[in-house]
Design an enzyme around this catalytic site. Structure first.
Site, short mmCIF file in Angstrom:
data_model
loop_
_atom_site.label_atom_id
_atom_site.label_comp_id
_atom_site.label_asym_id
_atom_site.label_seq_id
_atom_site.Cartn_x
_atom_site.Cartn_y
_atom_site.Cartn_z
N PRO A 35 68.89 -47.34 -37.87
CA PRO A 35 68.02 -48.48 -38.16
C PRO A 35 67.13 -48.21 -39.38
CG PRO A 35 67.96 -47.93 -35.84
CD PRO A 35 68.72 -46.84 -36.52
N GLU A 36 66.98 -49.24 -40.18
CA GLU A 36 66.10 -49.16 -41.35
C GLU A 36 64.65 -49.26 -40.87
OE1 GLU A 36 67.10 -48.95 -44.60
OE2 GLU A 36 69.23 -49.38 -44.44
N LYS B 201 60.51 -44.20 -39.93
CA LYS B 201 61.45 -44.45 -38.84
C LYS B 201 60.99 -43.83 -37.53
CE LYS B 201 65.23 -44.96 -42.07
NZ LYS B 201 66.61 -44.60 -42.40
#
Length: 182
Positions: free
Chosen positions: A2-3, A51
């Protein structure tokens, strides 16, 4: 993976469901933290840094998680249907209104909030964070001018939250070869 925007949105959803509420259930399905209970503690906030997800309690503890490649958080009303894919569940936090379930989390740990810097201190400014500083990010990118720009942009020590999709798309739109020196 995931970004940073997905992680930021996940933190926002966790904050909405948990912040200001007393935990009625905590279930760590990670051996090192299996006996840790946060029941009775009030969640003060859930935030993202790059993140990394940080869920803080009023007693000075932080639950640090990272989605890595396959992790996800599901938030459902309390008292709803049974949890799905429970064999993939790594962490469950619940209050009287919501159940937040972390599945396949790459990192799950509890640490004193005062020591969060040990897990996020090496990161550059967060693209979506209150600490975003484009000048500092540019200076970090310039520290190694011979490094390919694609690599430098993905290095979370330079700027936190950028992943492959945004790096590639941004460079493509600007007409910059990812192998070009920073």
């Amino acid at each position: 993976m995931p970004e940073g925007d997905v992680v930021w949105d996940t933190a926002r959803r966790l904050h909405t469901a948990l912040a200001g509420q007393v935990l009625t259930r905590s279930d760590f399905r990670v051996p090192r933290y299996a006996t840790v209970s946060l029941v009775g503690q009030t969640v003060t906030e859930a935030v993202a840094h790059g993140k990394h997800l940080l869920i803080r309690t009023g007693r000075g503890l932080t639950v640090h998680t990272h989605l890595k490649m396959e992790g996800a958080w599901r938030i459902e009303p309390a008292g709803g249907r049974p949890l799905r894919d429970s064999h993939r569940l790594r962490l469950l936090l619940a209050n009287s209104n919501w159940v937040a379930a972390g599945y396949q989390l790459g990192i799950t740990e509890v640490l004193p909030t005062a020591r969060e810097d040990q897990v996020t201190g090496h990161l550059g400014p967060d693209l979506l964070g209150k600490d975003w500083d484009p000048v500092a990010a540019a200076a970090r990118l310039a520290r190694d001018p011979d490094r390919p720009i694609g690599e430098a942009l993905l290095d979370q020590r330079n700027l936190a939250g950028l992943g492959t999709v945004y790096m590639a798309e941004t460079l493509f739109l600007r007409g910059v070869d990812p192998s070009r020196p920073a």
